[in-house]
Design an enzyme around this catalytic site. Sequence first.
Site, PDB file in Angstrom:
ATOM      1  N   ASP A  63       0.835  -1.188   0.000  1.00 18.15           N
ATOM      2  CA  ASP A  63       0.000   0.000   0.000  1.00 18.15           C
ATOM      3  C   ASP A  63       0.876   1.247   0.000  1.00 18.15           C
ATOM      4  O   ASP A  63       0.636   2.192  -0.735  1.00 18.15           O
ATOM      5  CB  ASP A  63      -0.976   0.009   1.179  1.00 18.15           C
ATOM      6  CG  ASP A  63      -0.290  -0.149   2.540  1.00 18.15           C
ATOM      7  OD1 ASP A  63       0.911  -0.486   2.598  1.00 18.15           O
ATOM      8  OD2 ASP A  63      -0.979   0.047   3.561  1.00 18.15           O
ATOM      9  N   ASP A  92       7.283   3.681   3.051  1.00 18.36           N
ATOM     10  CA  ASP A  92       7.610   4.865   3.844  1.00 18.36           C
ATOM     11  C   ASP A  92       9.123   4.860   4.099  1.00 18.36           C
ATOM     12  O   ASP A  92       9.894   5.236   3.236  1.00 18.36           O
ATOM     13  CB  ASP A  92       6.790   4.798   5.139  1.00 18.36           C
ATOM     14  CG  ASP A  92       6.685   6.115   5.863  1.00 18.36           C
ATOM     15  OD1 ASP A  92       7.640   6.911   5.789  1.00 18.36           O
ATOM     16  OD2 ASP A  92       5.662   6.349   6.519  1.00 18.36           O
ATOM     17  N   ARG A 116      -9.770   2.340   6.785  1.00 19.42           N
ATOM     18  CA  ARG A 116      -9.387   1.513   5.631  1.00 19.42           C
ATOM     19  C   ARG A 116     -10.467   1.516   4.556  1.00 19.42           C
ATOM     20  O   ARG A 116     -10.188   1.376   3.383  1.00 19.42           O
ATOM     21  CB  ARG A 116      -9.146   0.063   6.052  1.00 19.42           C
ATOM     22  CG  ARG A 116      -7.915  -0.154   6.859  1.00 19.42           C
ATOM     23  CD  ARG A 116      -7.635  -1.652   7.031  1.00 19.42           C
ATOM     24  NE  ARG A 116      -6.709  -1.904   8.105  1.00 19.42           N
ATOM     25  CZ  ARG A 116      -5.391  -1.803   8.011  1.00 19.42           C
ATOM     26  NH1 ARG A 116      -4.850  -1.439   6.866  1.00 19.42           N
ATOM     27  NH2 ARG A 116      -4.621  -2.047   9.040  1.00 19.42           N
TER      28      ARG A 116
END
Length: 182
Positions: free
Chosen positions: A102, A105, A168
Amino acid sequence: MRIEIDEKVFDVMLEYEQIKKRIRLIGIQLNVDFENRIPVFVGVLNGSFIFLADLIKEIDISSEVTFVKVSSYDGEKSTGKIKKEIGLQMSLKDRDVVIVEDIVDSGETLRYILDMIRAEEPASINVCTLLLKPKSLKTNFEEICYVGFEIPNEFVVGYGLDYNGLGRNLKDIYRAVPKSEL
């Protein structure tokens, strides 16, 4: 549009229509790149499930799907400790693997997953991520081949990404509004 989740305020960053268009383009590229091969898409739970579901609908070539689950977040921050909750459910030896994330980072979770998959001796490993925070990366990954959107170093929620387990289900992706902007 502003929303509030668990007493935190968020603004829209990416609308669902933008996300869908970008996923369609990534799907086309994957179909071309893996033509005449049967890749295994490895979804990283929980965050990637909506992205992977929409992405796989754009895949016309033969493929397989499996999942792994690791965790490192507590609220907005990574704990720095990665915990494997669900490991690989199939052999990836000599297979073409596409890890579906998703968000990438810092890259700590991705490094952990790459090490887990490399141990399986796949034929190839590529990473497909919906979101990439280039300024947060601690390591450059040559495996990141498919990126939906590069975003600033902001906390985001929606379209599979959560804040304390919530959000979500949002169709759009929202960024946390800093207190200075409230």
